[in-house]
Scaffold this active site. Structure first.
Site, PDB file in Angstrom:
ATOM      1  N   TRP A 166       0.776  -1.342   0.115  1.00  0.00           N
ATOM      2  CA  TRP A 166       0.112   0.171  -0.152  1.00  0.00           C
ATOM      3  C   TRP A 166       0.774   1.251   0.013  1.00  0.00           C
ATOM      4  O   TRP A 166       0.662   2.248  -0.838  1.00  0.00           O
ATOM      5  CB  TRP A 166      -1.210  -0.071   1.191  1.00  0.00           C
TER       6      TRP A 166
ATOM      7  N   ASP B 156      -1.121   6.823   6.148  1.00  0.00           N
ATOM      8  CA  ASP B 156      -2.330   6.037   6.079  1.00  0.00           C
ATOM      9  C   ASP B 156      -2.527   5.146   7.174  1.00  0.00           C
ATOM     10  O   ASP B 156      -1.611   4.074   7.415  1.00  0.00           O
ATOM     11  CB  ASP B 156      -2.040   5.159   4.788  1.00  0.00           C
TER      12      ASP B 156
ATOM     13  N   LYS C 231     -11.918  -1.111   6.960  1.00  0.00           N
ATOM     14  CA  LYS C 231     -11.351  -2.129   7.483  1.00  0.00           C
ATOM     15  C   LYS C 231     -11.780  -2.163   9.393  1.00  0.00           C
ATOM     16  O   LYS C 231     -12.284  -2.997   9.628  1.00  0.00           O
ATOM     17  CB  LYS C 231     -10.008  -2.095   7.606  1.00  0.00           C
TER      18      LYS C 231
END
Lengths: 359, 359
Positions: free
Chosen positions: A101, A171, A195
């Site tokens: 990511w 993030d 999530k």
């Protein structure tokens, strides 16, 4: 109705109380005769939902007044674009690569600016967090970027990097609201909510006000400018209303549990149940070095791909769902977000012990 | 539980059957032990939901095989950017301005290309559709853009413009699935779903394959490229799963009603109840010329701002919600989307007759 133990990395388990409330309110939210899905986003009812959600989030995370809370569609990949498009004055940014990511975020930034990796743990398949105490942060870097919890590899930053005075952007998608954070140490904290917080289709960005461009950026799509959200209380256009509503319920649920301090203690205890077993098992092994382990995503292997596959099938039969590791790494992964009850992990460990005994 | 008649322009009324099913499945979708909000977007369960939704939409709209169906976050404003960013080879596009939304689409396009108004009905506050039989479409225009149904002003194109061979792009948000359309006449049909199809946070773009750039556009955010969605079955990242699920249920509901032909007949009859009354009333007047009236959004006025305000308050008391006109035009507006039962309009007309008699 029988609920499974859902170890999905995201979208992921939500608190049962939240889902029950949402079901009960589906046709008639608090006597208004409509579903939240049917309400004008400019109605008093919905703006109350939005404002309450923001206020609860500010309280939970202790967000200072000079930070804006922005509700943005498009998930993480849109943030990968928005961060460089909004923050890069010099057109230079440094990325710490701790997995897919962070790497995707850097690649996306490279469409627009000079984005460069200044550290990486790729040499050992991202099973650790690099030493970030003295990195070659560039003098003219607009920001330093991290993915603070790595969903796929199961690592987490326990200490923030030394950015040498540069703005830190993080993030936090897969650790959002799992522990207290010192917001002031960041320029931007953003997370996709799918999530640990709510349904897919929404990211929340917490942005220090001075980082939001004061003027329109004439070549940047209006929906990719933080200013558009900041100036309009996230209501420039119709937001993902239903996701905001569900997140708001999750915020209340977290407050009722005692906030992020209590949640953090609970998460350490819960993850500990599985890590302790992994560290004592002959068959199952954690893949991440002890000091960098995530409390949210716990990858493990048996050492045999066949046995891994057998385990996943057997576990599914017993109601332990989504234990398969990410397609890029294989093995198993148990994501144990806030809404996973400790019983889920205890039952899983019991099952793993039985499985180990039988093999 | 008492449901109101919700005349909101969007987010708007959804079929009660759909909401009931969603409520019943909230904690356990078809025996899988999870909510749709909790499922991995890569699970078989969710990909079935997505593929079934696409197949049903293709059947409903009779979409040819050479068109892609793309599920995209970010609503209409993101499409305002995506259309010029993906379609403009010459960097030239012509817009027909029939209200705020077409104008916003053009302004956004002007960030990136030479976008120009070639017709407008602004001279009469957008109460009609301009004659589009012989417009000065530019020789090198990449496309001609329309907003086919104008939510705020209550107009709709009954005939498509003569684009002189150029690609037609249409925003159909507020008329999506309200009537059959000849998809082949368009290059792109796109709509935000939050008016006539589902909850906010999702747009559906139906794009002719040859218009999708074959190569990555290196300076365009990855999530703003149609190619990203087309190449990955709308699963490059986590989509707005729950909105897709609800839309899928609405597609089934429309099929069960007899598809778009039957829906169109129903909508003509339903809108006719209100228009017929407006054309016969002494107090209430429709604001749009007869030949250009929308079947979905019906604005009307009494001629007195005070009386308008009194009417809106009185109507609300009787369970007719969201009749206030858009803030830019005032008066009243009844949005009568697919899910508004004809009884809602009949009861409203009865109430309007009583109100007129009393004043």
């Amino acid at each position: 109705m029988s609920r499974v133990y859902n170890f999905s990395a995201g979208p992921a388990v939500l608190p049962e109380e939240v889902l029950k409330e949402a079901a009960a309110e589906m046709l008639d939210y608090r006597g208004c005769g409509m579903s939240v899905m049917e309400m004008s986003h400019r109605s008093k009812m919905f703006t109350d939902i939005l404002e309450t959600a923001e206020a609860d989030l500010r309280e939970l995370m202790n967000i200072p007044d000079n930070y804006k809370v922005l509700f943005i569609q498009g998930g993480g990949n849109i943030q990968f674009s928005m961060v460089p498009l909004n923050l890069a004055k010099n057109g230079v940014a440094d990325y710490i690569i701790t997995g897919n990511w962070a790497n995707k975020a850097m690649k996306e930034a490279q469409r627009f600016i000079d984005a460069k990796a200044i550290a990486s743990s790729k040499d050992k398949t991202f099973t650790y967090i690099p030493d970030c105490s003295d990195l070659p942060v560039r003098e003219n870097a607009d920001y330093v970027y991290i993915c603070q919890n790595n969903t796929i590899y199961g690592t987490a930053f326990k200490e923030l990097p030394n950015t040498k005075g540069k703005t830190l952007v993080a993030d936090v998608s897969s650790m959002f609201l799992s522990q207290p954070m010192d917001v002031e140490k960041y320029g931007i904290i953003w997370g996709g909510v799918q999530k640990n917080v709510g349904p897919a289709g929404l990211a929340i960005a917490i942005v220090r006000e001075d980082l939001i461009p004061a003027e329109d950026l004439p070549k940047v799509p209006v929906m990719l400018q933080y200013k558009t959200y900041a100036d309009n209380n996230s209501l420039y256009n119709t937001p993902n209303c239903y996701a905001i509503y569900i997140c708001g319920k999750v915020f209340k649920w977290l407050k009722n549990r005692g906030g992020l301090e209590a949640t953090y203690e609970f998460n350490k205890k819960k993850a500990g149940v599985l890590y302790d077993f992994l560290d004592s098992s002959e068959m199952f092994k954690a893949t991440v070095v002890k000091e960098d382990r995530s409390l949210m995503n716990i990858p493990f292997v048996t050492g045999s791909a066949d046995l891994d596959a057998e385990f996943i099938v057997a576990a599914k039969k017993e109601g332990f769902e989504n234990l398969k590791g990410h397609r890029t790494v294989g093995g198993m992964r148990a994501s144990v977000y806030n809404a996973m009850p400790i019983e889920g992990v205890e039952e899983l460990v019991k099952f793993m012990k039985d499985f180990e005994a039988k093999h």
